[in-house]
Design an enzyme around this catalytic site. Structure first.
Site, PDB file in Angstrom:
ATOM      1  N   HIS A  96       0.834  -1.203   0.000  1.00  0.00           N
ATOM      2  CA  HIS A  96       0.000   0.000   0.000  1.00  0.00           C
ATOM      3  C   HIS A  96       0.868   1.252   0.000  1.00  0.00           C
ATOM      4  O   HIS A  96       2.042   1.216   0.360  1.00  0.00           O
ATOM      5  CB  HIS A  96      -0.905   0.034   1.236  1.00  0.00           C
ATOM      6  CG  HIS A  96      -0.157   0.161   2.528  1.00  0.00           C
ATOM      7  ND1 HIS A  96       0.565  -0.879   3.063  1.00  0.00           N
ATOM      8  CD2 HIS A  96       0.007   1.207   3.388  1.00  0.00           C
ATOM      9  CE1 HIS A  96       1.124  -0.495   4.197  1.00  0.00           C
ATOM     10  NE2 HIS A  96       0.811   0.776   4.413  1.00  0.00           N
ATOM     11  N   ASP A  98       0.474   5.051   1.876  1.00  0.00           N
ATOM     12  CA  ASP A  98      -0.240   5.478   3.078  1.00  0.00           C
ATOM     13  C   ASP A  98      -1.437   6.372   2.759  1.00  0.00           C
ATOM     14  O   ASP A  98      -1.348   7.322   1.980  1.00  0.00           O
ATOM     15  CB  ASP A  98       0.704   6.229   4.021  1.00  0.00           C
ATOM     16  CG  ASP A  98       1.684   5.304   4.725  1.00  0.00           C
ATOM     17  OD1 ASP A  98       1.344   4.115   4.912  1.00  0.00           O
ATOM     18  OD2 ASP A  98       2.787   5.765   5.095  1.00  0.00           O
ATOM     19  N   HIS A 253       4.726   0.214   0.106  1.00  0.00           N
ATOM     20  CA  HIS A 253       5.561  -0.530   1.046  1.00  0.00           C
ATOM     21  C   HIS A 253       4.763  -1.663   1.675  1.00  0.00           C
ATOM     22  O   HIS A 253       3.526  -1.690   1.628  1.00  0.00           O
ATOM     23  CB  HIS A 253       6.164   0.392   2.120  1.00  0.00           C
ATOM     24  CG  HIS A 253       5.159   1.160   2.908  1.00  0.00           C
ATOM     25  ND1 HIS A 253       4.565   2.323   2.443  1.00  0.00           N
ATOM     26  CD2 HIS A 253       4.632   0.957   4.149  1.00  0.00           C
ATOM     27  CE1 HIS A 253       3.730   2.794   3.346  1.00  0.00           C
ATOM     28  NE2 HIS A 253       3.742   1.972   4.388  1.00  0.00           N
ATOM     29  N   ARG A 268       5.701   6.652  13.464  1.00  0.00           N
ATOM     30  CA  ARG A 268       5.572   7.240  12.127  1.00  0.00           C
ATOM     31  C   ARG A 268       5.056   8.668  12.189  1.00  0.00           C
ATOM     32  O   ARG A 268       4.073   8.957  12.879  1.00  0.00           O
ATOM     33  CB  ARG A 268       4.619   6.403  11.259  1.00  0.00           C
ATOM     34  CG  ARG A 268       4.629   6.811   9.788  1.00  0.00           C
ATOM     35  CD  ARG A 268       3.614   6.012   8.985  1.00  0.00           C
ATOM     36  NE  ARG A 268       2.282   6.588   9.035  1.00  0.00           N
ATOM     37  CZ  ARG A 268       1.182   5.967   8.606  1.00  0.00           C
ATOM     38  NH1 ARG A 268       1.264   4.728   8.125  1.00  0.00           N
ATOM     39  NH2 ARG A 268       0.003   6.547   8.683  1.00  0.00           N
TER      40      ARG A 268
END
Length: 311
Positions: A96, A98, A253, A268
């Site tokens: 995917h 983000d 990723h 993150r």
């Protein structure tokens, strides 16, 4: 004086290790420009031995590169700006980019290793620009005229068999889906900084506009498999003190869930981006959900201005 960066390529199409810099809020503007240039060129860049950074330091550094979003559009119980990537609740074991279910697709993400398993837990990144460049002309023409709807209907753990999903993961999934978002994006977008064309797909895709579910699934597999060809990927084996930064507009990723029941925790920070535009100049379209609380729509010019340190 600016830091002297050493940028070492990790693969022909994606990935570089960067050394010679201590990340923080006090970097020289020339160093910030060099990091930004390395990110655009290599799509994902990695920094070792940044043990001095905590969440606040990570956010302060991120502000040099752009404008942080809130942690997540729907998962709001676990942090305001820093999203914990916590293996007890979610494992991103699916390809995917983000937060593509909103209209304002994030520019980039910065991920910092906090607690790691004794084995496994690497992250793989794929170059969606290279995948577009490698398309045969017939597929390229088709993709440039396709649009796809992206939704947050399933969370990162949604592919697991239900009997293996913990109560914690079910609660996380419920929060992830607590507000519904659906956005129609072009399958091929023009990167707002490089002008290059990239594929915009990943596991948030529900279907292609104008196609049925079966046709969508078949075509998605054809195009998605182009993105994740091994030649277009780089795999990063985490160590404590690592920071990874990826261009979310030009990559996908996959967090590899191969560490059994060990604990894995990363922090993150996400940087706000713009609304994708297709090769014909048409922007993405909101179908459901208002993401204005998540971030402003930030153009590259605004991002560059925000990244200049004051004083």
């Amino acid at each position: 004086m600016s830091n002297s960066l050493d940028v070492s390529k990790l693969g022909a199409t994606i990935g570089a290790a960067v050394s010679g810099v201590r990340l923080g809020s006090d970097l020289h503007p020339d160093t910030v420009d060099a990091i930004r240039a390395a990110l655009l060129e290599h799509k994902v860049i990695f920094f070792r031995d940044q043990h001095h950074l905590d969440d606040d330091g990570q956010v302060a550094f991120a502000r040099l590169l752009g404008v942080p979003t809130i942690a997540h559009p729907t998962v709001t119980s676990r942090g305001e700006t820093v999203l914990p990537i916590d293996s007890r609740f979610d494992q991103a074991n699916s390809w995917h980019s983000d937060v593509t279910f909103v209209d304002r697709v994030p520019k980039a993400s910065l991920l910092r290793a906090v607690t790691l398993p004794t084995y496994g837990g690497s992250t793989v990144f794929a170059n969606t620009e290279a995948a577009y460049d490698q398309l045969p002309q017939a597929l390229r023409a088709l993709a440039e005229n396709l649009r796809a709807t992206h939704t947050n209907l399933y969370d990162y753990a949604g592919g697991q068999a239900e009997k293996t999903v913990s109560d914690e993961t079910r609660n996380y999934r419920a929060e992830f889906e607590s507000s519904y978002y659906e956005t129609e994006h072009p399958v091929v977008r023009v990167h707002p900084e490089t002008g290059r064309r990239v594929l915009l797909l990943g596991h948030f895709v529900k279907r292609f506009v104008g196609l049925g579910s079966s046709e969508s699934a078949s075509l998605f597999t054809v195009l998605q498999n182009r993105i994740i060809r091994l030649e277009n990927t780089v795999r990063w084996n985490w160590r404590l003190g690592d920071i990874a930064i990826w261009d979310n507009r030009a990559t996908q990723h996959y967090g590899v869930a191969d560490y059994d029941d060990q604990f894995r925790f990363l922090s993150r920070v996400t940087l706000a981006g713009d609304v994708p535009v297709d090769v014909h100049g048409q922007p993405s379209r909101v179908v459901a959900g208002d993401a204005s609380h998540y971030s402003d729509v930030v153009s590259p010019d605004v991002v560059a201005a925000a990244a200049v340190p004051v004083g």
